[in-house]
Scaffold this motif. Structure first.
Motif, short mmCIF file in Angstrom:
data_model
loop_
_atom_site.label_atom_id
_atom_site.label_comp_id
_atom_site.label_asym_id
_atom_site.label_seq_id
_atom_site.Cartn_x
_atom_site.Cartn_y
_atom_site.Cartn_z
N GLU A 161 34.10 -13.64 5.12
CA GLU A 161 35.37 -14.16 5.64
C GLU A 161 35.60 -15.58 5.13
O GLU A 161 36.70 -15.93 4.69
CB GLU A 161 35.37 -14.15 7.17
CG GLU A 161 35.41 -12.77 7.78
CD GLU A 161 35.16 -12.79 9.29
OE1 GLU A 161 35.00 -13.88 9.88
OE2 GLU A 161 35.13 -11.69 9.87
N ASN A 162 34.56 -16.40 5.17
CA ASN A 162 34.68 -17.78 4.71
C ASN A 162 34.84 -17.84 3.19
O ASN A 162 35.66 -18.62 2.69
CB ASN A 162 33.50 -18.63 5.15
CG ASN A 162 33.75 -20.11 4.96
OD1 ASN A 162 34.89 -20.59 5.02
ND2 ASN A 162 32.70 -20.85 4.70
N LEU A 163 34.10 -17.02 2.46
CA LEU A 163 34.26 -16.98 1.00
C LEU A 163 35.70 -16.61 0.64
O LEU A 163 36.30 -17.24 -0.23
CB LEU A 163 33.28 -15.99 0.38
CG LEU A 163 33.41 -15.77 -1.12
CD1 LEU A 163 33.22 -17.08 -1.90
CD2 LEU A 163 32.42 -14.71 -1.58
N SER A 164 36.26 -15.64 1.32
CA SER A 164 37.66 -15.24 1.06
C SER A 164 38.61 -16.39 1.35
O SER A 164 39.53 -16.66 0.57
CB SER A 164 38.04 -14.03 1.92
OG SER A 164 37.25 -12.91 1.57
N THR A 220 34.30 -19.81 -10.98
CA THR A 220 35.16 -20.86 -11.52
C THR A 220 36.59 -20.33 -11.56
O THR A 220 36.85 -19.25 -12.10
CB THR A 220 34.71 -21.28 -12.92
OG1 THR A 220 33.33 -21.71 -12.85
CG2 THR A 220 35.56 -22.44 -13.44
N PHE A 221 37.50 -21.10 -10.98
CA PHE A 221 38.91 -20.72 -10.88
C PHE A 221 39.71 -21.34 -12.02
O PHE A 221 39.26 -22.28 -12.67
CB PHE A 221 39.45 -21.14 -9.50
CG PHE A 221 38.74 -20.45 -8.38
CD1 PHE A 221 39.20 -19.24 -7.88
CD2 PHE A 221 37.57 -20.98 -7.84
CE1 PHE A 221 38.52 -18.59 -6.85
CE2 PHE A 221 36.89 -20.34 -6.82
CZ PHE A 221 37.37 -19.14 -6.33
N GLN A 260 42.10 -20.63 -0.95
CA GLN A 260 42.55 -22.02 -1.07
C GLN A 260 42.41 -22.52 -2.49
O GLN A 260 43.31 -23.17 -3.02
CB GLN A 260 41.77 -22.92 -0.11
CG GLN A 260 42.11 -22.70 1.34
CD GLN A 260 41.24 -23.53 2.28
OE1 GLN A 260 40.32 -24.23 1.86
NE2 GLN A 260 41.53 -23.43 3.57
N GLN A 261 41.30 -22.22 -3.13
CA GLN A 261 41.05 -22.75 -4.47
C GLN A 261 41.84 -22.02 -5.55
O GLN A 261 42.21 -22.62 -6.56
CB GLN A 261 39.55 -22.75 -4.76
CG GLN A 261 38.84 -23.80 -3.92
CD GLN A 261 37.37 -23.95 -4.20
OE1 GLN A 261 36.59 -24.14 -3.28
NE2 GLN A 261 36.95 -23.89 -5.44
N ALA A 295 36.10 -27.47 -0.06
CA ALA A 295 36.23 -27.92 1.32
C ALA A 295 34.92 -28.36 1.96
O ALA A 295 34.93 -28.96 3.04
CB ALA A 295 36.87 -26.82 2.17
N GLY A 296 33.78 -28.04 1.33
CA GLY A 296 32.50 -28.45 1.90
C GLY A 296 31.41 -27.42 1.70
O GLY A 296 31.59 -26.44 0.98
#
Length: 108
Positions: free
Chosen positions: A91-94, A44-45, A99-100, A68-69
């Motif tokens: 890579e995708n998690l980063s 959670t951000f 972004q978030q 994003a999906g």
């Protein structure tokens, strides 16, 4: 891959996500809240958005849900790769966390 092999690799991935959060929180001002319940980790951000990583045991997959999906990953023998060719898990998690959070973050 056998069920025990999947669980060993998937549990290692979840631990790496948790350790990545700890490191990011020590090194940055991101302040990510990481909570684990069973085979699921919720990040959670500050802005209230979340990323959820959870195990899909019957499919031997790990799923990542972000603003994003959603993404599905299978272990290819060396890395967790997206089932639709969208790249490697960390890579995708980063990318999604960056972004978030609104600042550069790396789980790699």
């Amino acid at each position: 891959m056998t069920d025990p092999e999947y669980m060993d690799r998937a549990e290692a991935l979840l631990r790496q996500v948790e350790m990545g959060c700890d490191r990011i929180n020590e090194d940055t001002e991101a302040d990510i809240d990481s909570q684990r319940v069973g085979g699921m980790v919720t990040l959670t951000f500050r802005n209230g958005t979340q990323i959820v990583v959870n195990l899909q045991k019957p499919l031997h997959e790990v799923w990542l849900a972000a603003k994003a999906g959603g993404y599905h990953y299978r272990f290819d023998g060396s890395r967790w790769m997206d089932t639709k060719g969208q790249g490697e898990f960390f890579e995708n998690l980063s990318r999604q966390a960056t972004q978030q959070a609104g600042q550069p973050l790396s789980f790699g």
